[in-house]
Every structure is written in C-alpha cells, then in structure tokens.
Design an enzyme around this catalytic site. Structure first.
Site, PDB file in Angstrom:
ATOM      1  N   TYR A  66       0.855  -1.246  -0.321  1.00  0.00           N
ATOM      2  CA  TYR A  66      -0.053  -0.287  -0.310  1.00  0.00           C
ATOM      3  C   TYR A  66       0.968   1.405   0.370  1.00  0.00           C
ATOM      4  CZ  TYR A  66      -4.796  -1.632   0.454  1.00  0.00           C
ATOM      5  OH  TYR A  66      -5.887  -3.225   0.066  1.00  0.00           O
ATOM      6  N   LYS A  68       2.403 -15.319   3.892  1.00  0.00           N
ATOM      7  CA  LYS A  68       2.421 -16.758   2.578  1.00  0.00           C
ATOM      8  C   LYS A  68       3.915 -16.966   2.795  1.00  0.00           C
ATOM      9  CE  LYS A  68       1.396 -18.132  -1.006  1.00  0.00           C
ATOM     10  NZ  LYS A  68      -0.106 -19.807  -0.875  1.00  0.00           N
ATOM     11  N   ASP A  89      -4.103 -18.200   1.705  1.00  0.00           N
ATOM     12  CA  ASP A  89      -4.742 -19.658   1.349  1.00  0.00           C
ATOM     13  C   ASP A  89      -5.510 -20.053   1.542  1.00  0.00           C
ATOM     14  OD1 ASP A  89      -2.795 -20.827   1.608  1.00  0.00           O
ATOM     15  OD2 ASP A  89      -2.834 -20.850  -0.775  1.00  0.00           O
ATOM     16  N   ASP A 103      -6.748  -7.022   4.049  1.00  0.00           N
ATOM     17  CA  ASP A 103      -7.907  -5.899   2.727  1.00  0.00           C
ATOM     18  C   ASP A 103      -9.048  -7.122   2.733  1.00  0.00           C
ATOM     19  OD1 ASP A 103      -9.003  -3.582   1.468  1.00  0.00           O
ATOM     20  OD2 ASP A 103      -7.818  -5.105  -0.199  1.00  0.00           O
ATOM     21  N   ASP A 121     -12.368  -8.567   3.932  1.00  0.00           N
ATOM     22  CA  ASP A 121     -13.840  -8.171   2.833  1.00  0.00           C
ATOM     23  C   ASP A 121     -15.248  -9.815   2.710  1.00  0.00           C
ATOM     24  OD1 ASP A 121     -13.930  -5.473   2.214  1.00  0.00           O
ATOM     25  OD2 ASP A 121     -14.827  -6.132   0.242  1.00  0.00           O
TER      26      ASP A 121
END
Ligand code: IPM
Ligand code: MN
Length: 361
Positions: free
Chosen positions: A139, A189, A221, A245, A249
């Site tokens: 970001y 990850k 994942d 982020d 959601d």
C-alpha cells in the site's frame, strides 16, 4: 470536573457515506447524551464533489486540522466519475499514513438475528478480530512504471515491511488476543513470500512469547478456506495490509455482509488510547465502515447504517467511553433482527431510541 467533550471531525464522503454517517452520528449523540459527555462535530466536505469542483483532495490546512481533533469518523470515498485511486490513495490512505494509523482493527462478528452465508453457523461460531497492518506492505506506493504503453512496459509495486512496522502491529494484536481468548493467528504466505514472511514469522513468535499468547500460523489461502469452513478456530488474526484488506471482505461476508462490518484505523499511541495514558500523545484515530461508497444504491435509502454505527461505537471505545460503546452495540443487537425491512434512516432512529431506552432500564 467539567463535562467530557470530544472534538470529532466528520467526513461523510461520497455515495452512501453521508446517509450512513448521519445515522451513526445520531446514534453516537444518543449514547453521549445517555452517558454524560458531548461530541462536537465538525464537517469536512472532502470527497468526489470537492475534488471535481476544486481539484483538492486533502489540502494541507485540512490535514493539519484533522491532526488536532480527538477522533475522525468517515463514511466512504470514491465515485465512478473520479479515476480509481485519486480519492482512495489521496484521501483515505493519505490519512492512514500521515496520522500513522498503523492498526486497522476489523471485528468479524455475526450478530444474533443476522443470517450468515455459512449454513448452520451462528453468533458463537463467527466472532473474531482481524488486526490488519495499515501503513506498510504494497500500500505504500513504492514502485512505478517504465516504457509505459510500449511492449517493454514494466510496472512494480513493492511491498515494504519494516521490523518496526510489523512489530508494533503484532504487539497490538497480541495485546488484543490477551483480552480475548488468548489465541493469535499470524496469516501470511511464508512459503512463497520468504523475505517478508520470515520477518513476520520471527517477529510474531518473539512477541507472542513475550506477551504470553498462543501463536498459530496460517497461509493466507488456507485462512480463506478456514474462515469459511471453520471460522471458530480464529480468535485474533494478525496480517499484512493487503492480505488484511482481502480477508476482511471475506470476514464481512461470513458475518452477514458488509452492512455490519466496522473498522477502526488506530494510532494506539495517540491521545486517546483507552488506557488513560496520554504520554507521547500524537494524533487522533479514524473510524469507518469496511464498505465503500456503493454508488449503485446511493440515495435509495437501502444502505445499512449499522456498519457506520458500529464504527462510531469503536470510536467511543477508543475515546475510553466504554459504557457508551457497549450501549451502542447492545442497541444495534436489539435492532438488527428484522432490520432488513427498514430504511437507512429508520434503522438509525431505532438504534438511537434503543440507546436511550437502555438508559431507563
Ligand atoms: C478498505 C478499502 C480501502 C483499502 C481502499 C478503498 C483504498 O478497500 O478500507 O478496505 O484497500 O484499504
Ligand atoms: Mn477493502
């Protein structure tokens, strides 16, 4: 002792932002009236209209003023007639960076009477928090393009991870876990992003041991899979900016949708950190629903204001008005079952009334 008063900057923003913020404000005022403090709101018209009219996204003078308030409540920014990134980067992310709001705290909580997309799951199964690093990762805007438009065009977007940034975020998450079930899950990850992943992993282990919380690890994942299959395994998740982020959601989806997903962009060292410790006080924190400006339903009265109301609740909690924050959440819990039948305004009014009613209980 004088009355407790807090200066709150209000940035309704675009789309459904102003609609949901009006209700959040009414509900927060009702809680303030009940618990004997005052909120002094100042409106700022930042967002698409002002940008299209004047070219301004976040003038320096406004940034300076925002840095001096006790808290900031924001609706949503972005509109289809403004190029992607202008307002998101120029306003939202700029505020997160400039005010050093290094934690993005996002509760994932399924409330009673709200239906989850997960069959057979109830409030006891979906109750966790995501602590998203909020000032680093991909970001930061490190990168660029070369040979634009040609066959050799290249674009880079570098993820920045500092020990300082990772550690302060993980410390916050570990402290949060200590106040809950004591289980911290680092999501990353590490099997592919071996450089940043290893930094996060080492810092995570060190901090968890120091603070005395159980540390679990999950690739991002797999975390998506577990959030759907077995959300109860999570208590507090700590993760980097982009993973956070995306995960939040998904978190919103399993907790009944974006209509109830709240967030707090925190500078835990800021002037109101809920601990009564104002040493080294810096700036305010910023509270906003996870959802965006939803231009497709703007003006229809269909936006759920609860995410904004709960964000205002997180704000009250951060201002150390814990009773008022709890009352606001209880009011939301009272109103949520059946709320789908009501308009934005009706839901807001019901929450405000429920807060006031609790008063006499
Ligand atoms: C969020 C939003 C923002 C983000 C966008 C609008 C910049 O999606 O708050 O989750 O990516 O952080
Ligand atoms: Mn998002």
């Amino acid at each position: 002792m004088g009355e407790r008063r807090y200066a709150v900057a209000c940035l309704p923003g675009d789309g459904i932002g102003p609609e949901v913020i009006a209700e959040a404000r009414g509900a927060a005022d009702a809680a303030a009236a009940r618990f004997g403090f005052g909120l002094d709101w100042t409106d700022y018209d930042l967002g698409a209209d002002r940008y299209l009219r004047t070219g301004e996204v976040l003038p320096e003078t406004v940034l300076k003023e925002l840095g001096e308030v006790d808290a900031i409540l924001l609706g949503a920014v972005g509109r289809p007639d403004v190029a992607p990134g202008v307002l998101e980067r120029g306003l939202l992310l700029r505020l997160r960076f400039e005010l050093d709001l290094y934690v993005n705290l996002r509760p994932v909580k399924l409330y009673p009477g709200v239906t989850s997309v997960l069959a057979g799951r109830g409030p006891r199964d979906v109750d966790l928090e995501v602590v998203r690093e909020n000032t680093e990762g991909p970001y930061v805007g490190a990168g660029g393009v070369a040979h634009q438009g040609g066959p050799a065009e290249v674009a880079t977007e570098t993820s920045l991870n500092t020990r300082f940034g990772v550690e302060r975020c993980v410390r916050f998450a570990a402290a949060r876990a200590r106040q809950r079930a004591g289980r911290l899950t680092l999501v990353h990850k590490t099997n592919v992003l071996v450089h940043s992943g290893d930094l996060w992993w080492r810092v995570g282990r060190q901090v968890a041991e120091e603070v005395g919380v159980e540390l679990d690890y999950c690739h991002v994942d797999a975390a998506c899979l577990h959030l759907v299959n077995d959300p109860g395994r999570f208590d507090v998740i700590v993760t980097d900016n982009l993973f956070g982020d995306i995960l939040t959601d998904l978190g919103a989806a399993i907790a009944g949708g974006l209509g109830t997903a709240a967030s707090a962009n925190l500078n835990p060292a800021g002037r109101h950190n809920g601990s009564g410790d104002s040493t080294g006080a810096s700036g305010p924190s910023l509270f906003e629903p996870v959802h965006g400006s939803a231009p497709d339903i703007a003006g229809s009265g269909r936006a759920n204001p609860v995410a904004a109301v709960l964000s205002a609740g997180l704000m009250l909690d951060h201002l150390a008005e814990h009773e008022a924050a709890a009352a606001l959440e209880q009011a939301v819990i009272a109103v949520l079952p059946g709320a789908a039948r009501y308009s934005t305004k009706e839901i807001g009014e019901q929450v405000a009334v429920a807060v006031a009613l609790q008063a006499s209980a």
